[in-house]
Write a protein that holds these residues in place. Structure first.
Motif, PDB file in Angstrom:
ATOM      1  N   ALA A  74       0.320  -8.052   2.741  1.00 33.35           N
ATOM      2  CA  ALA A  74       0.088  -8.780   1.653  1.00 33.35           C
ATOM      3  C   ALA A  74       0.905  -8.833   0.109  1.00 33.35           C
ATOM      4  O   ALA A  74       1.121  -9.635  -0.747  1.00 33.35           O
ATOM      5  CB  ALA A  74      -1.039  -7.399   0.904  1.00 33.35           C
ATOM      6  N   GLY A  75       2.239  -8.328   0.885  1.00 31.58           N
ATOM      7  CA  GLY A  75       2.899  -8.372  -0.300  1.00 31.58           C
ATOM      8  C   GLY A  75       2.917  -7.741  -1.069  1.00 31.58           C
ATOM      9  O   GLY A  75       3.216  -8.241  -2.307  1.00 31.58           O
ATOM     10  N   THR A  76       2.753  -6.771  -0.768  1.00 34.80           N
ATOM     11  CA  THR A  76       2.079  -5.552  -2.552  1.00 34.80           C
ATOM     12  C   THR A  76       2.693  -4.062  -2.287  1.00 34.80           C
ATOM     13  O   THR A  76       3.506  -4.101  -1.443  1.00 34.80           O
ATOM     14  CB  THR A  76       0.795  -5.670  -2.844  1.00 34.80           C
ATOM     15  N   GLN A  77       2.881  -3.580  -3.386  1.00 35.88           N
ATOM     16  CA  GLN A  77       3.506  -2.106  -3.187  1.00 35.88           C
ATOM     17  C   GLN A  77       3.301  -1.066  -3.899  1.00 35.88           C
ATOM     18  O   GLN A  77       2.932  -1.489  -4.973  1.00 35.88           O
ATOM     19  CB  GLN A  77       5.013  -2.928  -3.384  1.00 35.88           C
ATOM     20  N   ARG A  78       3.294   0.248  -3.628  1.00 34.66           N
ATOM     21  CA  ARG A  78       2.248   1.284  -4.132  1.00 34.66           C
ATOM     22  C   ARG A  78       3.156   2.523  -4.027  1.00 34.66           C
ATOM     23  O   ARG A  78       3.957   2.983  -2.681  1.00 34.66           O
ATOM     24  CB  ARG A  78       0.873   1.474  -4.162  1.00 34.66           C
ATOM     25  N   GLN A  79       3.194   3.130  -5.196  1.00 34.44           N
ATOM     26  CA  GLN A  79       3.876   4.943  -4.560  1.00 34.44           C
ATOM     27  C   GLN A  79       2.311   5.158  -3.831  1.00 34.44           C
ATOM     28  O   GLN A  79       2.157   5.610  -4.646  1.00 34.44           O
ATOM     29  CB  GLN A  79       4.582   5.436  -6.451  1.00 34.44           C
ATOM     30  N   VAL A  80       3.197   6.657  -2.802  1.00 34.12           N
ATOM     31  CA  VAL A  80       2.612   7.176  -1.949  1.00 34.12           C
ATOM     32  C   VAL A  80       3.205   8.843  -2.346  1.00 34.12           C
ATOM     33  O   VAL A  80       4.162   8.340  -1.618  1.00 34.12           O
ATOM     34  CB  VAL A  80       1.805   6.499  -0.975  1.00 34.12           C
ATOM     35  N   ALA A  81       2.378   9.585  -2.263  1.00 31.67           N
ATOM     36  CA  ALA A  81       2.669  11.143  -2.389  1.00 31.67           C
ATOM     37  C   ALA A  81       3.047  11.602  -0.196  1.00 31.67           C
ATOM     38  O   ALA A  81       1.865  10.380   0.590  1.00 31.67           O
ATOM     39  CB  ALA A  81       1.841  12.169  -2.309  1.00 31.67           C
ATOM     40  N   LEU A  82       4.261  11.717  -0.356  1.00 32.24           N
ATOM     41  CA  LEU A  82       4.424  11.634   1.107  1.00 32.24           C
ATOM     42  C   LEU A  82       3.363  12.748   1.944  1.00 32.24           C
ATOM     43  O   LEU A  82       3.443  12.455   3.134  1.00 32.24           O
ATOM     44  CB  LEU A  82       6.295  12.893   1.317  1.00 32.24           C
ATOM     45  N   ASP A  83       2.540  13.712   1.481  1.00 32.51           N
ATOM     46  CA  ASP A  83       1.255  14.393   1.388  1.00 32.51           C
ATOM     47  C   ASP A  83       0.730  13.532   2.118  1.00 32.51           C
ATOM     48  O   ASP A  83      -0.435  14.171   3.320  1.00 32.51           O
ATOM     49  CB  ASP A  83       0.905  15.401   1.100  1.00 32.51           C
ATOM     50  N   ASP A  84       0.266  12.626   1.324  1.00 35.85           N
ATOM     51  CA  ASP A  84      -1.135  11.407   2.125  1.00 35.85           C
ATOM     52  C   ASP A  84      -0.795  10.570   2.354  1.00 35.85           C
ATOM     53  O   ASP A  84      -1.746   9.110   3.100  1.00 35.85           O
ATOM     54  CB  ASP A  84      -1.136  11.285   0.612  1.00 35.85           C
ATOM     55  N   LEU A  85       0.695  10.029   2.608  1.00 39.75           N
ATOM     56  CA  LEU A  85       0.866   9.069   3.698  1.00 39.75           C
ATOM     57  C   LEU A  85       0.438   9.118   4.830  1.00 39.75           C
ATOM     58  O   LEU A  85      -0.734   7.692   5.051  1.00 39.75           O
ATOM     59  CB  LEU A  85       2.751   9.013   4.021  1.00 39.75           C
ATOM     60  N   ALA A  86       0.377   9.608   5.364  1.00 40.28           N
ATOM     61  CA  ALA A  86      -0.563   9.651   7.037  1.00 40.28           C
ATOM     62  C   ALA A  86      -1.357   8.925   7.207  1.00 40.28           C
ATOM     63  O   ALA A  86      -1.680   7.895   7.673  1.00 40.28           O
ATOM     64  CB  ALA A  86       0.027  11.008   7.684  1.00 40.28           C
ATOM     65  N   ARG A  87      -2.245   9.762   6.142  1.00 40.13           N
ATOM     66  CA  ARG A  87      -3.882   9.020   6.251  1.00 40.13           C
ATOM     67  C   ARG A  87      -3.853   8.055   5.645  1.00 40.13           C
ATOM     68  O   ARG A  87      -5.286   7.221   5.693  1.00 40.13           O
ATOM     69  CB  ARG A  87      -4.214  10.799   4.883  1.00 40.13           C
ATOM     70  N   GLU A  88      -3.388   7.947   4.389  1.00 40.57           N
ATOM     71  CA  GLU A  88      -3.798   6.189   3.604  1.00 40.57           C
ATOM     72  C   GLU A  88      -2.885   5.377   5.269  1.00 40.57           C
ATOM     73  O   GLU A  88      -3.747   4.056   5.178  1.00 40.57           O
ATOM     74  CB  GLU A  88      -2.073   6.202   2.136  1.00 40.57           C
ATOM     75  N   LEU A  89      -1.667   4.878   5.625  1.00 37.88           N
ATOM     76  CA  LEU A  89      -1.808   4.279   6.940  1.00 37.88           C
ATOM     77  C   LEU A  89      -2.627   4.628   7.939  1.00 37.88           C
ATOM     78  O   LEU A  89      -3.232   2.868   8.446  1.00 37.88           O
ATOM     79  CB  LEU A  89      -0.856   4.734   7.456  1.00 37.88           C
ATOM     80  N   ALA A  90      -3.248   5.093   8.086  1.00 37.09           N
ATOM     81  CA  ALA A  90      -4.528   4.984   8.745  1.00 37.09           C
ATOM     82  C   ALA A  90      -5.479   4.698   8.601  1.00 37.09           C
ATOM     83  O   ALA A  90      -6.296   3.923   9.417  1.00 37.09           O
ATOM     84  CB  ALA A  90      -4.864   6.609   9.707  1.00 37.09           C
ATOM     85  N   ARG A  91      -5.943   5.002   7.149  1.00 33.25           N
ATOM     86  CA  ARG A  91      -7.850   3.838   6.559  1.00 33.25           C
ATOM     87  C   ARG A  91      -6.963   2.510   6.797  1.00 33.25           C
ATOM     88  O   ARG A  91      -7.938   1.927   6.780  1.00 33.25           O
ATOM     89  CB  ARG A  91      -7.314   5.043   4.805  1.00 33.25           C
ATOM     90  N   ALA A  92      -5.902   2.341   5.865  1.00 33.44           N
ATOM     91  CA  ALA A  92      -5.540   1.339   5.563  1.00 33.44           C
ATOM     92  C   ALA A  92      -5.347   0.665   7.377  1.00 33.44           C
ATOM     93  O   ALA A  92      -5.819  -1.026   7.015  1.00 33.44           O
ATOM     94  CB  ALA A  92      -4.042   0.694   5.430  1.00 33.44           C
ATOM     95  N   GLU A  93      -4.605   1.185   8.300  1.00 35.88           N
ATOM     96  CA  GLU A  93      -4.591   0.167   9.832  1.00 35.88           C
ATOM     97  C   GLU A  93      -5.992   0.069  10.151  1.00 35.88           C
ATOM     98  O   GLU A  93      -7.022  -1.320  10.375  1.00 35.88           O
ATOM     99  CB  GLU A  93      -3.864   0.864  10.819  1.00 35.88           C
TER     100      GLU A  93
END
Ligand code: HAM
Length: 428
Positions: A403-422
């Protein structure tokens, strides 16, 4: 330095081909389980006698194509690589007393087979089969069920236009009279027979019908047909197999010349072809009933039926027809970093993501961030996790490369965020 190559007739399955084969192997295993077959694994080599006796001494597979292993001592057993799995599975059935289990015992295996064949496209010295065997069922219903299972395999694999060739090869009650007739027919044509076939005429006349010699095609077409000489029991069995197939809506072609290349068959015999390609002797799969094999290998008389599907040829047919979707090997995320030398941080974050079940990779080359991001794009990664100054505060940048977008994510939330996005990406 010598140049080493894979042995003639074998192929290295590079990742794309191996993935295609893996997909077919998984499909076979899943389908077999759906139909009640349980997996079995037998050795890749057996006493040569298992094949000599099971497949038959006077067959191409044993006479010309068996990979015999050189004995290590004078007294050693004669071993051979398996040219097919049925004889070994029946050997195991007898050895482990499986006749005391509820019958039929339904077994499946997938793996490499070895035949010292003349190599060409679709004919290899090491090839893969998906095999099922239903031991202890006289049919005829299971015969139709097995043919249907074979067809379902091709349908779910994505091969179109697969045709069933069907025949009955009789049994010990009717076959001797037929083979005598067949032998008389070929003796009358002795002058026209290639030397190798003339030699087989008196030893195993049925094998002339599946000769690969082109000179035999016309002679075989005019030969007496087994289906005209079946005993009453075999004829009734054959009629019932056909009635079951008709009831399932399965189209098939009765092919009276189909005898298969192995001696153990009785009654039902069948092969699968991509329509129009029968002439090339490149069956995608084949099988049949082998009511005498368990006894031949030392067990009690036990009826059985099975098939072997050639996975290399199935993959070739698929590729010719436009192919199946390749496996998605791209990582969800690649971890990159502004500090080229900090491979520790990148590896640590990728490890964390993989421990959470994600397909992630770290860029471990000490190169500029721009180069790392380019490589992530080439890999087909959906996201880049960018480690920078925020890492000290437990923050990373998550860039969506698609998508060409970027945002800041807390390392603690990273795996959860990636799993959800995927997950939302996959489901549309
Ligand atoms: P088969 O017809 O000898 O039967 O082999 C089954 C399939 O294996 C063939 O239809 C073909 O697709 C594949 N195949 C055979 N030889 C080669 C080769 N050299 N290269 C590539 N593919 C090959 C059997 O093996 C029996 N055990 C089938 C069976 C199971 N009958 C009863 N139960």
């Amino acid at each position: 330095m010598p140049t080493f190559r894979a042995p003639r007739g074998t192929r290295d399955l590079l990742p794309d081909e191996r993935a295609a084969l893996g997909r077919l192997m998984r499909l076979g295993a899943d389908l077999a389980a759906r139909y009640g077959y349980r997996p079995i694994e037998t050795p890749l080599f057996e006493q040569a006698a298992v094949f000599e006796r099971g497949v038959g001494e006077v067959t191409d597979i044993v006479e010309k194509e068996l990979f015999r292993l050189a004995p290590r001592t004078e007294e050693a057993e004669a071993w051979a690589l398996r040219p097919e799995p049925t004889a070994g599975i029946v050997r195991a059935y007898v050895q482990h007393g499986m006749q005391t289990l509820p019958q039929p015992v339904k077994l499946t295996t997938t793996g490499p087979m070895f035949r010292y064949d003349r190599p060409q496209a679709g004919r290899y010295r090491q090839f893969w089969q998906f095999d099922v065997e239903a031991i202890g069922d006289p049919g005829p219903a299971v015969d139709a069920e097995i043919v249907e299972l074979g067809l379902r395999f091709y349908a779910e694999a994505g091969v179109s236009g697969v045709e069933v060739l069907l025949n009955s090869v009789g049994d010990p009650a009717c076959r001797p009279a037929y083979t005598a007739l067949l032998a008389a027919y070929y003796r009358g044509l002795a002058g026209l027979l290639p030397a190798a076939e003339l030699d087989r005429l008196e030893r195993n006349v049925l094998r002339l019908l599946d000769s690969k010699d082109p000179a035999m095609a016309a002679l075989n077409a005019a030969a007496p047909r087994i289906t005209d000489h079946l005993c009453e029991a075999c004829a009734a069995h054959f009629a019932s197999v056909r009635a079951h197939l008709d009831a399932l809506g399965i189209a098939y072609r009765v092919e009276p010349g189909l005898v298969r290349g192995l001696d153990y068959y009785t009654r039902t015999a069948f092969e699968f072809y991509v329509s129009g390609r029968e002439g090339q002797q490149q069956a995608l799969g084949g099988g049949g009933r082998y009511d005498g094999l368990v006894e031949l290998l030392g067990g009690r008389p036990t009826p059985a039926i099975g098939f072997g599907i050639g996975l290399d040829r199935t993959a070739l047919a698929l590729a010719e027809q436009g192919g199946a979707a390749p496996d998605d090997a791209a990582p969800v995320a690649v971890v990159v970093g502004a500090d080229a030398d900090d491979t520790v941080a990148r590896l640590r974050v990728a490890t964390l993501l993989r421990a959470a079940g994600l397909r992630a990779r770290a860029d471990l080359a000490r190169r500029k961030l721009g180069r790392q991001l380019e490589a992530a794009g080439r890999d087909g990664a959906h996201f880049a996790v960018i480690l920078g100054d925020g890492l000290a505060d437990g923050q990373v940048q998550l860039r969506d490369l698609q998508a060409g977008t970027q945002r800041q994510v807390a390392l603690d939330d990273l795996a959860r965020e990636l799993a959800r996005a995927e997950a939302s990406h996959r489901h549309g």
